[in-house]
Write a protein that holds these residues in place. Structure first.
Motif, short mmCIF file in Angstrom:
data_model
loop_
_atom_site.label_atom_id
_atom_site.label_comp_id
_atom_site.label_asym_id
_atom_site.label_seq_id
_atom_site.Cartn_x
_atom_site.Cartn_y
_atom_site.Cartn_z
N LYS A 1 153.57 66.91 26.50
CA LYS A 1 154.60 67.95 26.56
C LYS A 1 154.86 68.56 25.19
CE LYS A 1 155.75 67.33 30.91
NZ LYS A 1 155.42 68.28 31.92
N LEU A 2 154.51 67.83 24.12
CA LEU A 2 154.80 68.28 22.76
C LEU A 2 153.69 69.18 22.20
CD1 LEU A 2 156.95 68.00 20.58
CD2 LEU A 2 155.68 66.03 19.71
N VAL A 3 152.43 68.81 22.45
CA VAL A 3 151.31 69.61 21.95
C VAL A 3 151.34 70.96 22.65
CG1 VAL A 3 148.79 69.78 21.82
CG2 VAL A 3 149.93 67.60 21.34
N GLY A 4 151.26 72.03 21.85
CA GLY A 4 151.33 73.39 22.39
C GLY A 4 152.73 73.98 22.36
N THR A 5 153.71 73.17 21.94
CA THR A 5 155.09 73.61 21.90
C THR A 5 155.35 74.49 20.69
OG1 THR A 5 155.81 71.61 23.03
CG2 THR A 5 157.48 72.78 21.79
N GLU B 1 150.09 71.44 17.20
CA GLU B 1 148.68 71.35 17.57
C GLU B 1 148.26 69.93 17.89
OE1 GLU B 1 146.46 73.77 17.98
OE2 GLU B 1 147.84 75.35 17.39
N ASP B 2 148.84 68.96 17.17
CA ASP B 2 148.38 67.58 17.35
C ASP B 2 149.38 66.63 16.72
OD1 ASP B 2 146.63 65.53 18.09
OD2 ASP B 2 144.88 66.57 17.26
N LEU B 3 149.15 65.34 16.91
CA LEU B 3 149.99 64.30 16.34
C LEU B 3 149.12 63.38 15.50
CD1 LEU B 3 152.02 63.37 19.54
CD2 LEU B 3 152.62 65.03 17.77
N VAL B 4 149.67 62.89 14.39
CA VAL B 4 148.96 61.95 13.52
C VAL B 4 149.53 60.57 13.78
CG1 VAL B 4 148.43 61.31 11.14
CG2 VAL B 4 148.67 63.74 11.76
N ILE B 5 148.66 59.64 14.16
CA ILE B 5 149.08 58.28 14.46
C ILE B 5 148.38 57.35 13.47
CG2 ILE B 5 149.18 56.47 16.21
CD1 ILE B 5 149.10 58.77 18.29
N GLU B 6 149.14 56.80 12.55
CA GLU B 6 148.59 55.96 11.49
C GLU B 6 148.11 54.62 12.04
OE1 GLU B 6 149.95 54.01 7.23
OE2 GLU B 6 151.23 55.47 8.21
N ASN B 7 146.84 54.32 11.76
CA ASN B 7 146.22 53.07 12.22
C ASN B 7 146.40 52.84 13.72
OD1 ASN B 7 145.19 52.25 9.70
ND2 ASN B 7 147.21 51.54 9.10
N GLY B 8 146.55 53.90 14.48
CA GLY B 8 146.69 53.78 15.92
C GLY B 8 147.99 53.17 16.38
N LYS B 9 149.01 53.13 15.47
CA LYS B 9 150.24 52.43 15.83
C LYS B 9 151.52 53.24 15.68
CE LYS B 9 148.41 47.89 14.87
NZ LYS B 9 148.60 46.61 14.25
N ALA B 10 151.63 54.06 14.66
CA ALA B 10 152.91 54.73 14.39
C ALA B 10 152.71 56.22 14.15
CB ALA B 10 153.59 54.10 13.18
N LEU B 11 153.55 57.01 14.77
CA LEU B 11 153.51 58.46 14.57
C LEU B 11 153.97 58.77 13.14
CD1 LEU B 11 153.19 61.33 15.78
CD2 LEU B 11 155.61 61.21 16.35
N THR B 12 153.08 59.39 12.35
CA THR B 12 153.41 59.68 10.95
C THR B 12 153.39 61.16 10.62
OG1 THR B 12 151.10 59.36 10.30
CG2 THR B 12 152.57 57.45 10.13
N GLY B 13 152.88 62.00 11.52
CA GLY B 13 152.82 63.42 11.22
C GLY B 13 152.67 64.26 12.48
N THR C 1 161.71 65.05 10.24
CA THR C 1 162.35 66.30 9.84
C THR C 1 162.44 67.31 10.98
OG1 THR C 1 160.28 67.31 9.08
CG2 THR C 1 161.52 66.01 7.47
N LEU C 2 161.97 66.91 12.16
CA LEU C 2 161.94 67.82 13.30
C LEU C 2 162.93 67.39 14.36
CD1 LEU C 2 158.06 68.06 13.62
CD2 LEU C 2 159.60 69.61 12.39
N ALA C 3 163.44 68.36 15.10
CA ALA C 3 164.30 68.09 16.25
C ALA C 3 163.61 68.65 17.48
CB ALA C 3 165.67 68.74 16.06
N ILE C 4 163.66 67.91 18.57
CA ILE C 4 163.03 68.34 19.81
C ILE C 4 164.13 68.60 20.83
CG2 ILE C 4 161.45 67.70 21.67
CD1 ILE C 4 160.10 65.81 19.63
N SER C 5 164.03 69.73 21.50
CA SER C 5 165.01 70.04 22.54
C SER C 5 164.28 70.35 23.84
CB SER C 5 165.88 71.23 22.12
OG SER C 5 165.11 72.41 22.07
N ASN C 6 165.02 70.30 24.91
CA ASN C 6 164.48 70.61 26.22
C ASN C 6 165.47 71.57 26.88
OD1 ASN C 6 163.56 70.75 28.83
ND2 ASN C 6 163.08 68.58 28.96
N LYS C 7 165.04 72.82 27.01
CA LYS C 7 165.90 73.83 27.62
C LYS C 7 165.22 74.38 28.86
CE LYS C 7 167.95 75.13 23.23
NZ LYS C 7 168.15 76.15 22.23
N ASN C 8 165.89 74.24 29.98
CA ASN C 8 165.36 74.76 31.25
C ASN C 8 163.97 74.21 31.57
OD1 ASN C 8 167.70 76.36 31.48
ND2 ASN C 8 166.75 77.96 30.23
#
Length: 109
Positions: free
Chosen positions: A23-27, A41-53, A75-82
């Motif tokens: 739901k996040l990619v393409g937002t 565009e994408d998410l960075v997952i450090e060592n396959g364990k933690a979202l870092t970017g 540093t980001l906020a995610i919202s869900n509207k409609n």
């Protein structure tokens, strides 16, 4: 990253406030003035364990001339509207355009 698992399997419960990566990619990413400043565009997952970017495309038009930056997820906020997700960042287009660039290829390999 490892070729074998070394930790016993655990199961987790997804909470209503959790966000799925699909739901996040393409937002669209908006600034605090509600101006569009990029797209996730994408998410960075450090060592396959933690979202870092969070990889965000900035600039360009219809995919031409765009560049990529990686933002700290805290540093980001995610919202869900409609039923639509949106990402918000305290920034402007010029700051993102002059940020350190990330060489990124969308190809899976």
């Amino acid at each position: 990253m490892a070729d074998t698992a070394t930790v016993k399997l655990k199961f987790v419960t997804v909470k209503p406030a959790d966000v799925m990566s699909s739901k996040l990619v393409g937002t669209t990413v908006y600034n605090n003035k509600n101006e569009t400043v990029g797209e996730v565009e994408d998410l960075v997952i450090e060592n396959g364990k933690a979202l870092t970017g969070v990889v965000v495309s900035v600039g360009g038009f219809l995919g031409l001339g765009e560049s990529y930056v990686v933002l700290d997820p805290s540093t980001l906020a995610i919202s869900n509207k409609n039923g639509n997700s949106a990402v918000h960042a305290d920034t402007d287009k010029d700051t993102l355009k002059s940020a350190p660039k990330f060489e990124y290829s969308k190809k899976k390999s």
